[in-house]
Write an enzyme that holds these catalytic residues in place. Structure first.
Site, PDB file in Angstrom:
ATOM      1  N   HIS A 145       0.859  -1.187   0.000  1.00  0.00           N
ATOM      2  CA  HIS A 145       0.000   0.000   0.000  1.00  0.00           C
ATOM      3  C   HIS A 145       0.898   1.241   0.000  1.00  0.00           C
ATOM      4  O   HIS A 145       2.138   1.133  -0.078  1.00  0.00           O
ATOM      5  CB  HIS A 145      -0.954  -0.026   1.199  1.00  0.00           C
ATOM      6  N   HIS A 199       4.067   1.251   2.147  1.00  0.00           N
ATOM      7  CA  HIS A 199       5.227   0.572   1.551  1.00  0.00           C
ATOM      8  C   HIS A 199       5.821   1.431   0.430  1.00  0.00           C
ATOM      9  O   HIS A 199       7.047   1.530   0.286  1.00  0.00           O
ATOM     10  CB  HIS A 199       4.829  -0.777   0.951  1.00  0.00           C
ATOM     11  N   GLY A 226       8.542   1.150   8.453  1.00  0.00           N
ATOM     12  CA  GLY A 226       7.541   2.156   8.818  1.00  0.00           C
ATOM     13  C   GLY A 226       7.493   2.350  10.330  1.00  0.00           C
ATOM     14  O   GLY A 226       7.645   1.398  11.093  1.00  0.00           O
ATOM     15  N   SER A 275      -1.863  -3.393   5.867  1.00  0.00           N
ATOM     16  CA  SER A 275      -2.440  -4.448   5.032  1.00  0.00           C
ATOM     17  C   SER A 275      -3.649  -5.057   5.733  1.00  0.00           C
ATOM     18  O   SER A 275      -4.561  -5.578   5.090  1.00  0.00           O
ATOM     19  CB  SER A 275      -1.402  -5.531   4.761  1.00  0.00           C
ATOM     20  N   ARG A 276      -3.674  -5.003   7.057  1.00  0.00           N
ATOM     21  CA  ARG A 276      -4.760  -5.637   7.816  1.00  0.00           C
ATOM     22  C   ARG A 276      -6.049  -4.807   7.800  1.00  0.00           C
ATOM     23  O   ARG A 276      -7.095  -5.309   8.201  1.00  0.00           O
ATOM     24  CB  ARG A 276      -4.313  -5.902   9.257  1.00  0.00           C
TER      25      ARG A 276
END
Ligand code: PAF
Length: 290
Positions: A39, A42, A153, A192-193
């Protein structure tokens, strides 16, 4: 140069040594380890790596070692095709997308890296063994790519601090570069979650950042007592029916041990983890002393 995708360690090593030889000393390597389903968070790491290095490598590997038995390994979102397209757009040189077998072989891995203390607080307390899995895979990837800099991150506030300690302790010659949290328009940290959230949970989830923002505001107004700062955050978090708190902690930025007041000369990390249904999200805010 178009994107190169390898699935084996041997291919990566052979390509890198040839590339480094050809570049004759101009071969600083920026490395972005990921579990895929890339996403904008990243993307920001990759862009920074691209700007600061001659070679950019991204790994995409959902690492089973860092998932507990009741966690989301099997349903962890995967999107290799889109991930590769994004990497190509961002000018990545090499993507390493290994199988579990390529990384760990046939028999269960016998070597694990454990960072004392730092890995046991915060997320380490609710996810036993998680950071051993992270450290083990990242050390292995560092071993394969020998990067100059590796980008992580700041959403995973504990992860990059543990890895910084690991590379110092093991004299691994790489700089750990923590990068700003990238957020959705409503403040929810990109993860991502987030894809697991129902529409209602998605509406509620920005409360994590809102609570942290309220803490920051009170801190900037001069409040230094952690109990009072905690109350501010809890007022916001308690107002969310679908949120189950895992932890809300105020810890020393370096040692990750709990603090009771925010000392003017130290940075304190206010870190939160909460479940929305079975989805666990994390966020944090640094409170920087004078
Ligand atoms: O932050 C992640 O996505 C993972 O923990 C990492 C660093 C790629 C190791 O598997």
């Amino acid at each position: 140069m178009s994107l190169i995708v390898f699935h084996t360690i041997a291919d990566c090593k052979a390509w890198l040594s040839e590339e480094r030889a050809q570049k004759e000393g101009k071969s600083d390597t920026g490395f972005v380890p990921t579990m895929g389903y890339l996403h904008e968070g990243h993307a920001s790491l990759i862009q920074k790596a691209r700007a600061e290095n001659d070679i950019v490598v991204v790994s995409i590997f959902v690492n089973p070692l860092q998932f507990g038995p009741s966690e989301d390994l099997d349903r962890y979102p995967r999107s290799l095709k889109q991930d590769l397209a994004l990497c190509e757009t961002l000018g990545v040189d090499l993507v390493f997308a290994p199988s579990v077998y390529e990384m760990y072989g046939e028999t269960p891995i016998m070597t694990r890296i454990h960072v004392d203390q730092l890995g046991e607080y915060l997320c380490g307390a609710s996810r036993p063994g998680h950071f051993d899995g992270v450290c083990t895979v990242v050390a292995k990837l560092f071993q394969i790519f020998a990067p100059t800099k590796a980008y992580f991150g700041k959403k995973d506030a504990q992860q990059w601090r543990i890895l910084r300690r690991m590379v110092a302790d093991l004299s691994i010659d790489v700089s750990i570069i923590p990068c700003p949290i990238v957020r959705e328009n409503d403040g929810l940290a990109k993860s991502s979650r987030n894809v697991y959230l129902t529409a209602e949970q998605r509406r509620e989830a920005p409360a994590l950042q809102q609570a942290l923002q309220q803490v920051l505001r009170r801190f900037q107004e001069g409040e230094r007592n952690v109990d009072k700062l905690r109350d501010v955050a809890m007022d916001r978090l308690n107002a969310v029916p679908g949120l189950r708190l895992d932890y809300l902690s105020f810890v020393d930025d370096e040692t990750l041990t709990k603090v009771m007041t925010v000392d003017e000369h130290h940075t304190v990390l206010c870190a939160v983890a909460a479940y929305f249904g079975s989805t666990r999200l994390i966020d944090n805010q640094e409170l920087v002393g004078l």
